[in-house]
Design a protein around this motif. Structure first.
Motif, PDB file in Angstrom:
ATOM      1  N   GLN A  45       0.830  -1.205   0.000  1.00 34.60           N
ATOM      2  CA  GLN A  45       0.000   0.000   0.000  1.00 34.60           C
ATOM      3  C   GLN A  45       0.864   1.255   0.000  1.00 34.60           C
ATOM      4  O   GLN A  45       0.622   2.214   0.729  1.00 34.60           O
ATOM      5  N   ASN A  46       1.889   1.217  -0.832  1.00 38.72           N
ATOM      6  CA  ASN A  46       2.828   2.335  -0.993  1.00 38.72           C
ATOM      7  C   ASN A  46       3.558   2.672   0.310  1.00 38.72           C
ATOM      8  O   ASN A  46       3.947   3.802   0.545  1.00 38.72           O
ATOM      9  N   ASN A  47       3.742   1.688   1.152  1.00 46.09           N
ATOM     10  CA  ASN A  47       4.471   1.871   2.405  1.00 46.09           C
ATOM     11  C   ASN A  47       5.504   0.743   2.547  1.00 46.09           C
ATOM     12  O   ASN A  47       5.426  -0.073   3.461  1.00 46.09           O
ATOM     13  N   PRO A  48       6.475   0.700   1.620  1.00 47.78           N
ATOM     14  CA  PRO A  48       7.447  -0.405   1.635  1.00 47.78           C
ATOM     15  C   PRO A  48       8.345  -0.356   2.867  1.00 47.78           C
ATOM     16  O   PRO A  48       8.533   0.702   3.453  1.00 47.78           O
ATOM     17  N   PRO A  49       8.901  -1.497   3.230  1.00 46.64           N
ATOM     18  CA  PRO A  49       9.748  -1.580   4.429  1.00 46.64           C
ATOM     19  C   PRO A  49      11.167  -1.088   4.165  1.00 46.64           C
ATOM     20  O   PRO A  49      12.146  -1.797   4.406  1.00 46.64           O
ATOM     21  N   LYS A  50      11.269   0.129   3.648  1.00 44.69           N
ATOM     22  CA  LYS A  50      12.598   0.681   3.335  1.00 44.69           C
ATOM     23  C   LYS A  50      13.443   0.782   4.595  1.00 44.69           C
ATOM     24  O   LYS A  50      12.945   1.060   5.675  1.00 44.69           O
ATOM     25  N   GLY A  51      14.731   0.519   4.417  1.00 42.44           N
ATOM     26  CA  GLY A  51      15.658   0.599   5.538  1.00 42.44           C
ATOM     27  C   GLY A  51      15.798  -0.696   6.322  1.00 42.44           C
ATOM     28  O   GLY A  51      16.666  -0.801   7.178  1.00 42.44           O
ATOM     29  N   THR A  52      14.967  -1.687   6.029  1.00 42.44           N
ATOM     30  CA  THR A  52      15.054  -2.968   6.738  1.00 42.44           C
ATOM     31  C   THR A  52      16.055  -3.878   6.035  1.00 42.44           C
ATOM     32  O   THR A  52      16.451  -3.634   4.891  1.00 42.44           O
ATOM     33  N   LYS A  53      16.424  -4.943   6.709  1.00 42.38           N
ATOM     34  CA  LYS A  53      17.322  -5.934   6.108  1.00 42.38           C
ATOM     35  C   LYS A  53      16.691  -6.519   4.842  1.00 42.38           C
ATOM     36  O   LYS A  53      17.358  -6.677   3.830  1.00 42.38           O
ATOM     37  N   PHE A  74      -2.322  -4.656  -8.849  1.00 43.96           N
ATOM     38  CA  PHE A  74      -1.604  -3.485  -8.364  1.00 43.96           C
ATOM     39  C   PHE A  74      -2.262  -2.242  -8.947  1.00 43.96           C
ATOM     40  O   PHE A  74      -2.821  -2.267 -10.029  1.00 43.96           O
ATOM     41  N   LYS A  75      -2.220  -1.182  -8.194  1.00 43.07           N
ATOM     42  CA  LYS A  75      -2.852   0.064  -8.594  1.00 43.07           C
ATOM     43  C   LYS A  75      -1.773   1.102  -8.835  1.00 43.07           C
ATOM     44  O   LYS A  75      -0.813   1.195  -8.068  1.00 43.07           O
ATOM     45  N   THR A  76      -1.952   1.864  -9.894  1.00 43.47           N
ATOM     46  CA  THR A  76      -1.098   3.006 -10.119  1.00 43.47           C
ATOM     47  C   THR A  76      -1.836   4.006 -10.990  1.00 43.47           C
ATOM     48  O   THR A  76      -2.654   3.625 -11.826  1.00 43.47           O
ATOM     49  N   GLU A  77      -1.563   5.254 -10.768  1.00 51.16           N
ATOM     50  CA  GLU A  77      -2.104   6.315 -11.606  1.00 51.16           C
ATOM     51  C   GLU A  77      -0.988   6.925 -12.438  1.00 51.16           C
ATOM     52  O   GLU A  77      -1.203   7.872 -13.162  1.00 51.16           O
ATOM     53  N   ASN A  78       0.198   6.367 -12.326  1.00 57.38           N
ATOM     54  CA  ASN A  78       1.391   6.886 -12.971  1.00 57.38           C
ATOM     55  C   ASN A  78       1.820   5.912 -14.066  1.00 57.38           C
ATOM     56  O   ASN A  78       2.093   4.745 -13.787  1.00 57.38           O
ATOM     57  N   THR A  79       1.901   6.385 -15.316  1.00 54.97           N
ATOM     58  CA  THR A  79       2.246   5.490 -16.422  1.00 54.97           C
ATOM     59  C   THR A  79       3.667   4.935 -16.293  1.00 54.97           C
ATOM     60  O   THR A  79       3.923   3.816 -16.719  1.00 54.97           O
ATOM     61  N   LEU A  80       4.575   5.696 -15.693  1.00 51.94           N
ATOM     62  CA  LEU A  80       5.934   5.180 -15.496  1.00 51.94           C
ATOM     63  C   LEU A  80       5.933   4.023 -14.496  1.00 51.94           C
ATOM     64  O   LEU A  80       6.643   3.034 -14.685  1.00 51.94           O
ATOM     65  N   HIS A  81       5.123   4.129 -13.453  1.00 55.37           N
ATOM     66  CA  HIS A  81       5.019   3.029 -12.489  1.00 55.37           C
ATOM     67  C   HIS A  81       4.359   1.811 -13.115  1.00 55.37           C
ATOM     68  O   HIS A  81       4.763   0.677 -12.845  1.00 55.37           O
ATOM     69  N   LEU A  82       3.367   2.060 -13.961  1.00 59.35           N
ATOM     70  CA  LEU A  82       2.708   0.952 -14.659  1.00 59.35           C
ATOM     71  C   LEU A  82       3.720   0.206 -15.528  1.00 59.35           C
ATOM     72  O   LEU A  82       3.788  -1.021 -15.505  1.00 59.35           O
ATOM     73  N   LYS A  83       4.527   0.954 -16.262  1.00 65.03           N
ATOM     74  CA  LYS A  83       5.560   0.349 -17.109  1.00 65.03           C
ATOM     75  C   LYS A  83       6.545  -0.444 -16.249  1.00 65.03           C
ATOM     76  O   LYS A  83       6.905  -1.576 -16.575  1.00 65.03           O
ATOM     77  N   GLU A  84       6.961   0.133 -15.128  1.00 64.68           N
ATOM     78  CA  GLU A  84       7.894  -0.555 -14.231  1.00 64.68           C
ATOM     79  C   GLU A  84       7.273  -1.845 -13.688  1.00 64.68           C
ATOM     80  O   GLU A  84       7.924  -2.887 -13.628  1.00 64.68           O
ATOM     81  N   ASN A  85       5.996  -1.765 -13.310  1.00 62.20           N
ATOM     82  CA  ASN A  85       5.317  -2.959 -12.790  1.00 62.20           C
ATOM     83  C   ASN A  85       5.244  -4.058 -13.843  1.00 62.20           C
ATOM     84  O   ASN A  85       5.512  -5.224 -13.549  1.00 62.20           O
ATOM     85  N   ILE A  86       4.905  -3.692 -15.056  1.00 60.43           N
ATOM     86  CA  ILE A  86       4.809  -4.681 -16.136  1.00 60.43           C
ATOM     87  C   ILE A  86       6.175  -5.287 -16.438  1.00 60.43           C
ATOM     88  O   ILE A  86       6.294  -6.488 -16.674  1.00 60.43           O
ATOM     89  N   GLU A  87       7.213  -4.459 -16.377  1.00 63.03           N
ATOM     90  CA  GLU A  87       8.568  -4.957 -16.653  1.00 63.03           C
ATOM     91  C   GLU A  87       9.075  -5.895 -15.557  1.00 63.03           C
ATOM     92  O   GLU A  87      10.097  -6.553 -15.735  1.00 63.03           O
TER      93      GLU A  87
END
Length: 112
Positions: A39-47, A81-94
């Motif tokens: 939900q757009n809250n990734p566990p950044k900074g964790t192992k 997955f949900k996105t309103e950003n075409t760059l994120h959509l492209k990244e998700n598909i890739e």
């Protein structure tokens, strides 16, 4: 019930795959997983996040792409997955255009 949507990401993948999926398969219910990217809250900074970054560097992919690739390795679960950003959509598909090797899959399993 034909299909059920449940939260499915690296925080709960093991429970979904080991407990829920077998039951659903026996009942012929398909499973859709939402919020694969926390939900757009990734566990950044964790192992675990650092492992995703490390694996991503080897494949030339982002940590998000590595996470999606891991989750889509199990073709019996449909990922939403949900996105309103075409760059994120492209990244998700890739995230589908490469295959994690077994060593990397095991690293993710060990750290999430």
């Amino acid at each position: 019930i034909q299909n059920n949507q449940i939260e499915y990401n690296l925080s709960n993948w093991r429970y979904v795959e080991e407990k829920i999926l077998p039951l659903y398969e026996s009942e012929r219910i398909t499973l859709s997983g939402y919020s694969p990217l926390w939900q757009n809250n990734p566990p950044k900074g964790t192992k675990g996040w650092k492992i995703l970054e490390e694996i991503g560097r080897r494949y030339g992919k982002s940590p998000f792409q590595v996470a999606l690739n891991f989750l889509t390795r199990h073709r019996k679960i449909f990922i939403i997955f949900k996105t309103e950003n075409t760059l994120h959509l492209k990244e998700n598909i890739e995230s589908l255009n490469f295959k994690l090797d077994e060593e990397d899959i095991n690293k993710i399993k060990e750290n999430f």
